[in-house]
Design a protein around this motif. Structure first.
Motif, PDB file in Angstrom:
ATOM      1  N   LYS A 235       0.844  -1.187   0.000  1.00  9.53           N
ATOM      2  CA  LYS A 235       0.000   0.000   0.000  1.00  9.53           C
ATOM      3  C   LYS A 235       0.879   1.237   0.000  1.00  9.53           C
ATOM      4  CE  LYS A 235      -3.647   2.366   2.602  1.00  9.53           C
ATOM      5  NZ  LYS A 235      -4.454   2.364   3.840  1.00  9.53           N
ATOM      6  N   ASP A 236       0.766   2.047  -1.040  1.00 13.88           N
ATOM      7  CA  ASP A 236       1.551   3.277  -1.158  1.00 13.88           C
ATOM      8  C   ASP A 236       0.969   4.305  -0.178  1.00 13.88           C
ATOM      9  OD1 ASP A 236       3.130   5.363  -1.928  1.00 13.88           O
ATOM     10  OD2 ASP A 236       2.760   5.139  -4.073  1.00 13.88           O
ATOM     11  N   ASP A 237       1.734   4.599   0.880  1.00 10.96           N
ATOM     12  CA  ASP A 237       1.233   5.539   1.886  1.00 10.96           C
ATOM     13  C   ASP A 237       2.384   6.360   2.440  1.00 10.96           C
ATOM     14  OD1 ASP A 237       2.576   3.849   3.652  1.00 10.96           O
ATOM     15  OD2 ASP A 237       0.761   2.791   4.256  1.00 10.96           O
ATOM     16  N   ALA A 238       2.212   6.905   3.633  1.00  5.79           N
ATOM     17  CA  ALA A 238       3.229   7.781   4.204  1.00  5.79           C
ATOM     18  C   ALA A 238       4.542   7.052   4.472  1.00  5.79           C
ATOM     19  CB  ALA A 238       2.700   8.408   5.490  1.00  5.79           C
ATOM     20  N   LEU A 239       4.470   5.763   4.744  1.00  4.32           N
ATOM     21  CA  LEU A 239       5.674   4.991   5.063  1.00  4.32           C
ATOM     22  C   LEU A 239       6.191   4.165   3.894  1.00  4.32           C
ATOM     23  CD1 LEU A 239       4.891   3.711   8.667  1.00  4.32           C
ATOM     24  CD2 LEU A 239       6.556   5.448   8.002  1.00  4.32           C
ATOM     25  N   VAL A 240       5.342   3.847   2.940  1.00  7.77           N
ATOM     26  CA  VAL A 240       5.729   2.994   1.821  1.00  7.77           C
ATOM     27  C   VAL A 240       5.615   3.769   0.512  1.00  7.77           C
ATOM     28  CG1 VAL A 240       5.272   0.859   0.568  1.00  7.77           C
ATOM     29  CG2 VAL A 240       4.923   0.945   3.045  1.00  7.77           C
ATOM     30  N   LYS A 241       6.738   3.866  -0.207  1.00  6.66           N
ATOM     31  CA  LYS A 241       6.754   4.513  -1.507  1.00  6.66           C
ATOM     32  C   LYS A 241       7.007   3.448  -2.581  1.00  6.66           C
ATOM     33  CE  LYS A 241       6.259   8.596   0.260  1.00  6.66           C
ATOM     34  NZ  LYS A 241       4.976   9.313   0.129  1.00  6.66           N
ATOM     35  N   ILE A 242       6.216   3.474  -3.628  1.00  7.08           N
ATOM     36  CA  ILE A 242       6.334   2.493  -4.712  1.00  7.08           C
ATOM     37  C   ILE A 242       6.786   3.197  -5.980  1.00  7.08           C
ATOM     38  CG2 ILE A 242       5.123   0.759  -6.088  1.00  7.08           C
ATOM     39  CD1 ILE A 242       3.132   0.478  -3.777  1.00  7.08           C
ATOM     40  N   HIS A 243       7.830   2.689  -6.592  1.00  5.95           N
ATOM     41  CA  HIS A 243       8.324   3.248  -7.854  1.00  5.95           C
ATOM     42  C   HIS A 243       8.385   2.121  -8.878  1.00  5.95           C
ATOM     43  CE1 HIS A 243      10.605   6.073 -10.420  1.00  5.95           C
ATOM     44  NE2 HIS A 243      11.169   4.970 -10.862  1.00  5.95           N
ATOM     45  N   ILE A 244       7.643   2.262  -9.967  1.00  8.02           N
ATOM     46  CA  ILE A 244       7.598   1.248 -11.021  1.00  8.02           C
ATOM     47  C   ILE A 244       8.310   1.775 -12.267  1.00  8.02           C
ATOM     48  CG2 ILE A 244       6.129  -0.254 -12.412  1.00  8.02           C
ATOM     49  CD1 ILE A 244       5.906  -0.745  -9.398  1.00  8.02           C
ATOM     50  N   SER A 245       9.304   1.042 -12.734  1.00  7.02           N
ATOM     51  CA  SER A 245      10.028   1.410 -13.953  1.00  7.02           C
ATOM     52  C   SER A 245       9.552   0.528 -15.105  1.00  7.02           C
ATOM     53  CB  SER A 245      11.534   1.244 -13.743  1.00  7.02           C
ATOM     54  OG  SER A 245      11.844  -0.096 -13.378  1.00  7.02           O
ATOM     55  N   LYS A 246      10.119   0.740 -16.263  1.00  3.77           N
ATOM     56  CA  LYS A 246       9.742  -0.048 -17.443  1.00  3.77           C
ATOM     57  C   LYS A 246      10.983  -0.351 -18.276  1.00  3.77           C
ATOM     58  CE  LYS A 246       6.516  -0.192 -21.366  1.00  3.77           C
ATOM     59  NZ  LYS A 246       6.027  -1.531 -20.980  1.00  3.77           N
ATOM     60  N   GLY A 247      11.064  -1.600 -18.743  1.00  7.37           N
ATOM     61  CA  GLY A 247      12.131  -1.993 -19.660  1.00  7.37           C
ATOM     62  C   GLY A 247      13.440  -2.385 -19.003  1.00  7.37           C
TER      63      GLY A 247
END
Length: 281
Positions: A235-247
């Protein structure tokens, strides 16, 4: 040739599943718990020359560079400590002391058997030896092991999981499906692995993260080994940051400017992309 070898392997386990399920489980267990050691790249050998090498009592090897608050890098299955090479200079230049460990039966560490439970135990052994880390960076199994370890009491301000699993059950099931285990042999193997590893078949960390730990989940859309759904389970929230790249896939993600910038900026408290970093490829 590679496709033929895989086809023959799957045929072997398909037949054994029905005619000798216990033998199938034994063979699958050996295969699952025995990592191959791959030769490091030239850039990886180069960073060893500047490292201080340490060895724990159990034969686990780890390396040290720089000065400052400690950061730990732990690789994935069949990886090695020196895969930290691309992000090493940016982290050291940012004022951190970087440690990187060869998990049991990987790299220069002793042993011929490993599994996620060993990875987790290694994290706790290093915490006891060195003290709490400012950040733990884990690739693949290393990332999953790090996020699981903080649910078990490992102390760290931040965790970066790169191409890491969020669900242990899916990892084992993917292996079972790949080698073609069937029926009773499949059930026996799944149960044995859970008991042997000591990590329950539940989400590793997505619902149980420490309120004191910030987490960066870095994953690529085109990862064929650990699908991007594992990152999206957080869950992307105050404590968890999610970064999705491609290729970038499963391994290239460790060596590209985009990924390294996101990691360094996260550790330094922001998510800007202002750094221009060198690649190790």
């Amino acid at each position: 040739m590679k496709h033929l070898v895989i086809a023959l392997l799957r045929l072997k386990f398909f037949i054994l599943s029905y005619v000798a399920p216990k033998q199938a489980v034994n063979s699958a267990t050996t295969l699952f718990f025995t990592p191959r050691r791959h030769a490091p790249r030239a850039q990886e050998e180069a960073i060893k020359k500047d490292a201080i090498k340490h060895t724990l009592d159990d034969g686990t090897v780890y390396y040290e560079w720089g000065e400052g608050e400690p950061i730990l890098f732990i690789h994935g299955w069949e990886g090695r400590a020196t895969q930290v090479c691309a992000m090493l200079s940016p982290l050291v230049n940012a004022g951190f002391k970087v440690y990187a460990v060869d998990a049991p039966a990987h790299g220069d560490s002793s042993g011929d058997k490993s599994h996620p439970g060993f990875f987790v135990s290694t994290l706790f052994a290093l915490e006891e030896k060195i003290g709490a880390f400012h950040t733990i960076i884990g690739h693949s199994m290393g990332g999953g092991s790090a996020t699981y370890a903080i649910t078990q009491g490992l102390k760290t301000k931040k965790v970066v999981t790169i191409a890491g699993p969020s669900n242990f059950h899916d990892v084992v099931k993917s292996f079972v499906d790949f080698i073609g285990l069937q029926g009773k042999a499949k059930s026996l193997f799944m149960a044995f692995v859970a008991e042997e590893v000591g990590i329950p078949y539940a989400q590793i960390a997505t619902n149980k993260l420490s309120d004191a730990t910030q987490v960066l989940v870095l994953h690529d859309e085109d990862d064929r080994e650990i699908p991007v759904k594992h990152a999206l389970a957080y869950k992307d929230d105050a404590l968890v940051k999610i970064h999705i790249s491609k290729g970038l896939g499963h391994r290239k993600i460790l060596y590209t400017n985009e990924a390294i910038s996101v990691v360094v900026d996260f550790i330094r408290q922001d998510f800007s992309h202002s750094h221009s970093l060198n690649r190790c490829s």
